[in-house]
Each structure stands twice: as structure tokens, then as C-alpha cells.
Design a protein around this motif. Sequence first.
Motif, PDB file in Angstrom:
ATOM      1  N   ALA A 173       0.833  -1.192   0.000  1.00 20.13           N
ATOM      2  CA  ALA A 173       0.000   0.000   0.000  1.00 20.13           C
ATOM      3  C   ALA A 173       0.870   1.245   0.000  1.00 20.13           C
ATOM      4  O   ALA A 173       1.978   1.256   0.547  1.00 20.13           O
ATOM      5  CB  ALA A 173      -0.933  -0.008   1.197  1.00 20.13           C
ATOM      6  N   GLY A 174       0.369   2.301  -0.612  1.00 25.21           N
ATOM      7  CA  GLY A 174       1.115   3.551  -0.651  1.00 25.21           C
ATOM      8  C   GLY A 174       0.390   4.570  -1.507  1.00 25.21           C
ATOM      9  O   GLY A 174      -0.804   4.448  -1.805  1.00 25.21           O
ATOM     10  N   ALA A 175       1.142   5.597  -1.926  1.00 25.93           N
ATOM     11  CA  ALA A 175       0.589   6.614  -2.814  1.00 25.93           C
ATOM     12  C   ALA A 175       0.676   6.099  -4.252  1.00 25.93           C
ATOM     13  O   ALA A 175       1.770   5.926  -4.792  1.00 25.93           O
ATOM     14  CB  ALA A 175       1.355   7.924  -2.652  1.00 25.93           C
ATOM     15  N   LEU A 176      -0.480   5.833  -4.865  1.00 31.25           N
ATOM     16  CA  LEU A 176      -0.535   5.257  -6.199  1.00 31.25           C
ATOM     17  C   LEU A 176      -0.727   6.359  -7.240  1.00 31.25           C
ATOM     18  O   LEU A 176      -1.547   7.271  -7.050  1.00 31.25           O
ATOM     19  CB  LEU A 176      -1.689   4.253  -6.297  1.00 31.25           C
ATOM     20  N   LEU A 177       0.030   6.285  -8.324  1.00 26.04           N
ATOM     21  CA  LEU A 177      -0.080   7.240  -9.426  1.00 26.04           C
ATOM     22  C   LEU A 177      -0.131   6.463 -10.733  1.00 26.04           C
ATOM     23  O   LEU A 177       0.714   5.596 -10.988  1.00 26.04           O
ATOM     24  CB  LEU A 177       1.107   8.207  -9.439  1.00 26.04           C
ATOM     25  N   LEU A 178      -1.116   6.786 -11.587  1.00 21.31           N
ATOM     26  CA  LEU A 178      -1.298   6.115 -12.868  1.00 21.31           C
ATOM     27  C   LEU A 178      -1.141   7.152 -13.982  1.00 21.31           C
ATOM     28  O   LEU A 178      -1.812   8.192 -13.976  1.00 21.31           O
ATOM     29  CB  LEU A 178      -2.689   5.475 -12.908  1.00 21.31           C
ATOM     30  N   LEU A 179      -0.232   6.860 -14.944  1.00 20.93           N
ATOM     31  CA  LEU A 179      -0.028   7.732 -16.100  1.00 20.93           C
ATOM     32  C   LEU A 179      -0.365   6.944 -17.356  1.00 20.93           C
ATOM     33  O   LEU A 179       0.169   5.857 -17.578  1.00 20.93           O
ATOM     34  CB  LEU A 179       1.424   8.206 -16.172  1.00 20.93           C
ATOM     35  N   VAL A 180      -1.269   7.481 -18.200  1.00 13.54           N
ATOM     36  CA  VAL A 180      -1.639   6.858 -19.471  1.00 13.54           C
ATOM     37  C   VAL A 180      -1.088   7.757 -20.586  1.00 13.54           C
ATOM     38  O   VAL A 180      -1.452   8.942 -20.671  1.00 13.54           O
ATOM     39  CB  VAL A 180      -3.159   6.677 -19.593  1.00 13.54           C
ATOM     40  N   LYS A 181      -0.205   7.180 -21.428  1.00 11.80           N
ATOM     41  CA  LYS A 181       0.516   7.982 -22.421  1.00 11.80           C
ATOM     42  C   LYS A 181       0.222   7.510 -23.841  1.00 11.80           C
ATOM     43  O   LYS A 181      -0.071   6.339 -24.077  1.00 11.80           O
ATOM     44  CB  LYS A 181       2.025   7.889 -22.158  1.00 11.80           C
ATOM     45  N   GLU A 182       0.363   8.476 -24.787  1.00  9.54           N
ATOM     46  CA  GLU A 182       0.302   8.178 -26.216  1.00  9.54           C
ATOM     47  C   GLU A 182       1.568   8.752 -26.843  1.00  9.54           C
ATOM     48  O   GLU A 182       1.810   9.962 -26.786  1.00  9.54           O
ATOM     49  CB  GLU A 182      -0.938   8.799 -26.851  1.00  9.54           C
ATOM     50  N   ASN A 183       2.388   7.866 -27.411  1.00 11.47           N
ATOM     51  CA  ASN A 183       3.657   8.264 -28.023  1.00 11.47           C
ATOM     52  C   ASN A 183       4.518   9.072 -27.053  1.00 11.47           C
ATOM     53  O   ASN A 183       5.154  10.067 -27.424  1.00 11.47           O
ATOM     54  CB  ASN A 183       3.409   9.074 -29.304  1.00 11.47           C
ATOM     55  N   GLY A 184       4.523   8.629 -25.766  1.00 12.77           N
ATOM     56  CA  GLY A 184       5.359   9.274 -24.763  1.00 12.77           C
ATOM     57  C   GLY A 184       4.760  10.494 -24.126  1.00 12.77           C
ATOM     58  O   GLY A 184       5.357  11.065 -23.196  1.00 12.77           O
ATOM     59  N   ILE A 185       3.608  10.964 -24.596  1.00 13.08           N
ATOM     60  CA  ILE A 185       2.963  12.156 -24.040  1.00 13.08           C
ATOM     61  C   ILE A 185       1.815  11.717 -23.133  1.00 13.08           C
ATOM     62  O   ILE A 185       0.950  10.936 -23.537  1.00 13.08           O
ATOM     63  CB  ILE A 185       2.435  13.061 -25.164  1.00 13.08           C
ATOM     64  N   THR A 186       1.828  12.221 -21.877  1.00 14.77           N
ATOM     65  CA  THR A 186       0.791  11.863 -20.914  1.00 14.77           C
ATOM     66  C   THR A 186      -0.532  12.497 -21.298  1.00 14.77           C
ATOM     67  O   THR A 186      -0.641  13.722 -21.435  1.00 14.77           O
ATOM     68  CB  THR A 186       1.191  12.300 -19.492  1.00 14.77           C
ATOM     69  N   LYS A 187      -1.529  11.646 -21.464  1.00 18.63           N
ATOM     70  CA  LYS A 187      -2.864  12.119 -21.831  1.00 18.63           C
ATOM     71  C   LYS A 187      -3.882  11.976 -20.686  1.00 18.63           C
ATOM     72  O   LYS A 187      -4.935  12.599 -20.711  1.00 18.63           O
ATOM     73  CB  LYS A 187      -3.378  11.315 -23.040  1.00 18.63           C
ATOM     74  N   TYR A 188      -3.537  11.142 -19.696  1.00 16.61           N
ATOM     75  CA  TYR A 188      -4.516  10.885 -18.614  1.00 16.61           C
ATOM     76  C   TYR A 188      -3.744  10.520 -17.351  1.00 16.61           C
ATOM     77  O   TYR A 188      -2.758   9.771 -17.395  1.00 16.61           O
ATOM     78  CB  TYR A 188      -5.453   9.751 -19.009  1.00 16.61           C
ATOM     79  N   THR A 189      -4.154  11.049 -16.200  1.00 18.85           N
ATOM     80  CA  THR A 189      -3.535  10.714 -14.910  1.00 18.85           C
ATOM     81  C   THR A 189      -4.614  10.429 -13.880  1.00 18.85           C
ATOM     82  O   THR A 189      -5.734  10.950 -13.973  1.00 18.85           O
ATOM     83  CB  THR A 189      -2.642  11.858 -14.389  1.00 18.85           C
ATOM     84  N   ALA A 190      -4.250   9.602 -12.889  1.00 19.19           N
ATOM     85  CA  ALA A 190      -5.143   9.317 -11.747  1.00 19.19           C
ATOM     86  C   ALA A 190      -4.265   8.931 -10.565  1.00 19.19           C
ATOM     87  O   ALA A 190      -3.164   8.395 -10.734  1.00 19.19           O
ATOM     88  CB  ALA A 190      -6.118   8.195 -12.083  1.00 19.19           C
ATOM     89  N   ASN A 191      -4.752   9.224  -9.375  1.00 21.90           N
ATOM     90  CA  ASN A 191      -3.981   8.861  -8.178  1.00 21.90           C
ATOM     91  C   ASN A 191      -4.920   8.512  -7.041  1.00 21.90           C
ATOM     92  O   ASN A 191      -6.099   8.885  -7.055  1.00 21.90           O
ATOM     93  CB  ASN A 191      -3.030   9.989  -7.770  1.00 21.90           C
ATOM     94  N   ALA A 192      -4.358   7.778  -6.069  1.00 14.58           N
ATOM     95  CA  ALA A 192      -5.125   7.356  -4.882  1.00 14.58           C
ATOM     96  C   ALA A 192      -4.142   6.848  -3.846  1.00 14.58           C
ATOM     97  O   ALA A 192      -2.946   6.645  -4.126  1.00 14.58           O
ATOM     98  CB  ALA A 192      -6.143   6.272  -5.242  1.00 14.58           C
ATOM     99  N   SER A 193      -4.637   6.626  -2.652  1.00 15.62           N
ATOM    100  CA  SER A 193      -3.841   6.009  -1.578  1.00 15.62           C
ATOM    101  C   SER A 193      -4.399   4.630  -1.301  1.00 15.62           C
ATOM    102  O   SER A 193      -5.613   4.422  -1.283  1.00 15.62           O
ATOM    103  CB  SER A 193      -3.901   6.858  -0.301  1.00 15.62           C
ATOM    104  N   GLY A 194      -3.511   3.662  -1.074  1.00 12.79           N
ATOM    105  CA  GLY A 194      -3.941   2.304  -0.783  1.00 12.79           C
ATOM    106  C   GLY A 194      -3.154   1.307  -1.585  1.00 12.79           C
ATOM    107  O   GLY A 194      -1.988   1.546  -1.935  1.00 12.79           O
ATOM    108  N   ASP A 195      -3.775   0.168  -1.904  1.00  9.04           N
ATOM    109  CA  ASP A 195      -3.078  -0.868  -2.657  1.00  9.04           C
ATOM    110  C   ASP A 195      -3.757  -1.165  -3.999  1.00  9.04           C
ATOM    111  O   ASP A 195      -3.340  -2.066  -4.716  1.00  9.04           O
ATOM    112  CB  ASP A 195      -2.964  -2.147  -1.839  1.00  9.04           C
TER     113      ASP A 195
END
Length: 770
Positions: free
Chosen positions: A630-652
Motif C-alpha cells: 500500500a502507498g501513494a498510487l499514481l497512474l499515467l496513461v501515455k500516447e507516443n510518450g505524451i501523458t494524456k490521462y492521470t489518476a492517483n489514490a492512496s492504498g493498494d
Amino acid sequence: MNALKLVIAFLVFTAFIGIASADNYYYVSSISANTMYKFTVASARSDCRDVKFMDQFGNAITPSWAILNNCSNGQATLTVMFSSSIPKLVIQSNNSNNAWINYMMSYANVYTATITANRLTKICVETARSDGNDVRIYTTNWQLVTPTFWKSGSSSGLGCPVAVLSTNGTYYIVSGNASDAGYSQSSAAITTSTSEQQIYQTHGVDFNTSGSGLFRLYNTNGQYWEFNLISTRYLYHPAGTISSIDLGTAYRAFGSWVGSTLSYELQYSQAGYWWDDFYSASGVAITTYVYFNSTQSSTITAKYDFPGLTGPATPTIYSLSEFPDTTPPEITNITITVTFTSASISATLSDNNYLASYEIRINDNLAVSKTTNVSSLNINESVPPSYFNSKDVNTVTVTAKDIFDNQGQGTTSYQRVYVLTFVIFHTDLNTTWNTTWYSGNFSYLVLKNPAQNQIIDLKAQSLNQVNVNLKAGESAILEFRYTNYATTFVNEFEPFIADMLNTTVIRVALPPPQTLFQVVAYSSGSQRVAFIDPTSQAVGAVGTTKYQYEQYKAFGAWLKPGSWNAYTIVNGVPTLLIPVNPQTASAISMDALIASVSVPQVGFFSASISCRPINASGSIFEITFASQKAGALLLLVKENGITKYTANASGDKLIVVMDASQAGFTSDRADIEGYVDGALKARASCYLKGLGGSYYLPEGIAIALALGTIFFSFTAVGFFTMFRIMLPFSSLAALYITSATEATPAVRFVQIISLIMFVVSILFIIRWRD
């Protein structure tokens, strides 16, 4: 002559062997310093001196002193003391060739006692003489002490010897030697029932008199205490006079005289009642010798101390077949038994010496620790099931130690064990079932393990929570029947739900009386499936598709109408297949659903990412990022290396729904990165259908178009032979159409037909040209 010499030599040799092999060995643990111990061992000598003390390594130990208590019938009983503690004492004896030990004296009994100087002291010991006088007193340095006053047990009138010593201290007292006449007797008595006979006292006397006459207690100066009943009506006593004594009655007085004070209890009859009064008087000083004069039954006895005597300790002594060896104990036949509700471990322990202790550890957790004193032992110990591991193979270690600290160990492994707590959960009220509700709602409610034929009657035992142990391949079955209903509902729970939910506390969904519908999940191969209430995380059922359902394998669950999520596991990651809302009996194809889920890539450091489309066009996706830590979760969704979408939360775990079109994706591929506490832990790629020029067709439409194209080509060839050139192109068109939908078994079948048609049409064209 030579023959005679050989015979003599043989007899001498065999005699030597016989003597050597006759030695006995014994073991005693934990000898304390300056403590008396009594042992009885075998002896081959008439003087019983063939006794030797050693440590466990064979080093001789000489006791501080030794007294022979008894030597007869091939046995020696002796009392010894050692100046230092000995963790492990070995005794060797029964060797007539060796006089290893020297005895200070021979007495059957040895005691210690603390005695106060210049006070009569009663010493009750066992004696061997009829006069009870075979008693000696020694200082702790074994210096003989002569009492200033002495009476043997037969002459003291108290049944035990009585002595006065001139010095305070702790003394050794020995007795039980019939040849010892003991000390000389003092002439004075210490108790008497005869008038005018003097007794000797050191710290007071006790008296007892009863009757209707006179009693006087004198010192040697002629002074006295008086009790007297006059004219049968007046009772004179040292503290006063009592009148109106009932005619024809007697009185009784008893008490003690210490220093110048007389303390006594007086019993008499007055006005028809017996009275019991306490008095004290002073004025007459006691002297070394006292006596009484009385016309009634009376006794006086000198006061005496009565110290407790301490005899030698008699520890447990173990016979050994030989001098202790260093062979460790042997542990064999380790057997682990885990049932639905308990766990136990059995093993066989054996040792050349004596076992002292053993312990059982499960995955390095101490489960059992016990002591023993036998050479072999079959153990069968209950152990806490909670020590078993559900994540990996269990290691069980049995360790045994013998009396000489030789240690043996046996280790075995055991399969994963899920130790689960099932909480019976009321999904309508979103709370744990109150067991008082069972009686009105259920006629039958049990949890059982068919593999072990074990049943827990939840209703009869009023249980809404129970701990169970399940191994891989086993399952718990919840069977229940509503009151006034004939149908018995059966829901199965396999233990991998603990991995799926990452907890060992499982809420088991138990709906109250209502209409339930069976939902069947089926697949071509074995697949795991769980039906979970998304609100409470209560589990309706969980298992593996293993039961025959037409040509498929299936798993069913009885669910109430409402919201449920069907989950499976893809590459070790719990993955949502489809929401379920039972309104009638239904079946779901897991093959088709799993094919629509992006295959998750295995993340490093126990993290993973998966994605799956959740709409027909394939532009909206559910992305799951799961981490064991568990910890600080960060999600990056990229297209051709460019971040188009992000999301974050705490937990597992982080689950998001992303609309690829709104996020600005133009190609058909997304690269996903997952971070825990700022560190990259997992990567995955997701194919975005419906974007980047690709398109998506529903399975039925794609199959209909493909087959229609092929059918049209055949029809055209039937009318105009020249149209046969259309056949290979129509086959390719069918392949192209089916590539734009999910690769289900039906779609694959059409694609194979199209390929066959393409090859056949090419051959047909070649032959037509010829």
C-alpha cells in the motif's frame, strides 16, 4: 599344565569382562550447591564404596561430604552435598574393584534444623533404637555438639528427643544407627502429672487442671498461683473470685506461665450455663524448675520449640545403559494434519539417553514447547492453525533435546493452508447476521467441508462467525434452507478468495428469505470466478469452473436480485468480467469476456496493470493498478510518450474508467505506467479499439457480413462462370470483416472457412485457365 593355564586365563578374562560390564550409570539433572541429596544406586561391595560422581564429560566430582544411609541387598543409599552446582550429574556404581567414595559416618537419616540457644527444642526424627536415643547433632562444619540438656524420645514424655543447645545456629541432625547409644540423659523431667515433681523449663510452662478442688502452681521460692473451689459455690482464681457456681459442677483451668505472668482460660457452670472466660494475672516469677500441688487431675509441661526439619532432596534419577553418548535424538514420521477446524502435528522421537524437551515450530513460529523424561515418545500435538501460511509452502520443524543437550531436528514441508474467518453477512441490511434471526428465517444452515466430511451447524451453535482451514482443492460449502421452503441452496467458497480480496476475513453473503436465481459461469477450460457484492464486498460464491455444463465446464451460484460483480483472475490479477443483476436463471460465457480483457503484464515488485473495454465501440476502458504494498498510487496513461490521462489514490489498488476519445487519444495504443510512493512499479500497453482508423463490429454482424459475402460470390459464379474471379476476393473480404470484432470461437470458425475458401478458389482459377 598348559591347558590348565589356558582355562585359568579364560576364567580371569571372563571375570574381568563380567566386572567391567556390571557397572551401572545414572543421571541426575540440575544439582544445586550446598544442598543435601539422597540417592539409591546399585552396589557390588559390602561397604558400598563403589559409587563415583562425574560430570557429563566423565570428569570425577568429589562431594563435600557423604553419609551412608543404608548398604544392603546390593544397593547403596547415601546422602551427599556438593560445594558447586552441577548441571548434569552422572553416577557410576556397582564395581566391586573400586572404592571410590569415603563416608563420614553411617546413619539412616540426615536433617538440617535451625535451633535457638538456651530453649527446650523438640526434635522429631526417625530412630533405630527402642529408646530413641540414636541421635547426634553436628555443626555445619561437622563438629559434634553436646546439648546442655537432653532427653531421648522414650524418656522425654513427648515421644521425641528434646535438647537445649548453648548456641544459635543451623545444625545437621543424624539418626538411625542402632549401634550408637547417643547422648547421656538429663535427670529432670519436662512434663509431669504428679504433684510435687519438679520439671525443667527454659521459657515457660503450660498447665491443665480440672475438678472441684485445689490446684497450686509453685516456683522453687515457694510462691504459687492458686485455683480453688470452696464450699462448691465459690471459685477462687489468680485474677479474682466467681460466686454462685452451680452445685455439683466442676471447673477447668488451662493456660501458660511465662515470666511473671499467668494467662489462662476458665470454664465453669453458673445459673445452668457453661461459661468460658479468659484471664491474666501477674506477680509470681517463674524459676528454672517448677512443680504443682493439686487435689484434682492436673498436668504441667515445659514449653518447647518445634523447628521444622529439612531432609535431603530426592531428585529423579535415570538409569542409563552406558556412559552418556553424543548421539542426537532422532525425529521420524512427522505427520501434519489440517482439518476444517483444527490442526495437529505428530512425530516419533527417540534417543539413546533420555529426552528432555521438544518443540514444534511452524514457519519459525513456536507452536509447542514441552518437557519430558523418557527415551522414546510418540507425540501428537494440537497447533494453532493461524501459524500456517496461505502465501507459500509451510515449513514444519520438530526439535528434540536430550538430557545431555544433544539436539536432533526433523523438518518437513506442507502445502499452503488458508486460515479464513467466515463472517455470515446480511446483504440486505449490510451487517453481520444476528444469530437470533436464524430461527425465524432458516430451517437448515450449515457450513461444511465435503473433502473432510466435517460440518459446522451454524444455526444449532448460534454462530455468525467461524474460523476454517482450507487447502488448495478444498472448499467450504454453505448450505441453507428457508423456513417453510423445500429447496436447499448450495453456494461454494474456494480459498483463493483470500488472494483475490487480499484478506483472510471473508464476508459470506447470506440473503434473507426471498427468490434466488442461479447464475452459471461457463468456460472451455477451468477458470476461477467470484461473485461479489460491490457495496459490502460480501461474497456470494467463489470457485472454479469444473462441473459439466454441455460441452463446457461450469460453476454456479445462487444469488439474490441486485448488483453483483463477476470477477476472475488473469495472470494473477483479479479482473472484473461483467456486472450481474440476476432477475432469472442465467449463464455467462467466461471465454468471451476474458478475451475482451487486455492481458495484464506482470509488474515488478508485486504490482500489475490491466485494462479492458467496457463499451461496444471500445473507446471506454477500465484500468486496474494493483500493488501488494500500500502507498501513494499514481497512474499515467501515455500516447507516443505524451501523458494524456492521470489518476492517483492512496492504498493498494486504483481502478479508473477512461474515455480514450475525451482524453485526446488519436492512435489505437496507450502505454500505461504505475507508480507506488514515487517509484515506477509496473508498465502495460492497452489496445484502443475504435480509434486510429480501426473500427469495431459486433460479433453477430461481422459473422453475417462475412458469410453473406462468400454466399454472394458462390451465387454469382452459379449464374456467370466468369465471376469465379470474385471468389478469392470475397474470401479476403470475409477475413477483413471478422478481424474487426472479438476473436470468439464462432469468429475463428468463420475465419478458417474463409482461408480454406481463398486457397480453393485460387486452385480453381488455375485449373480453369488450363
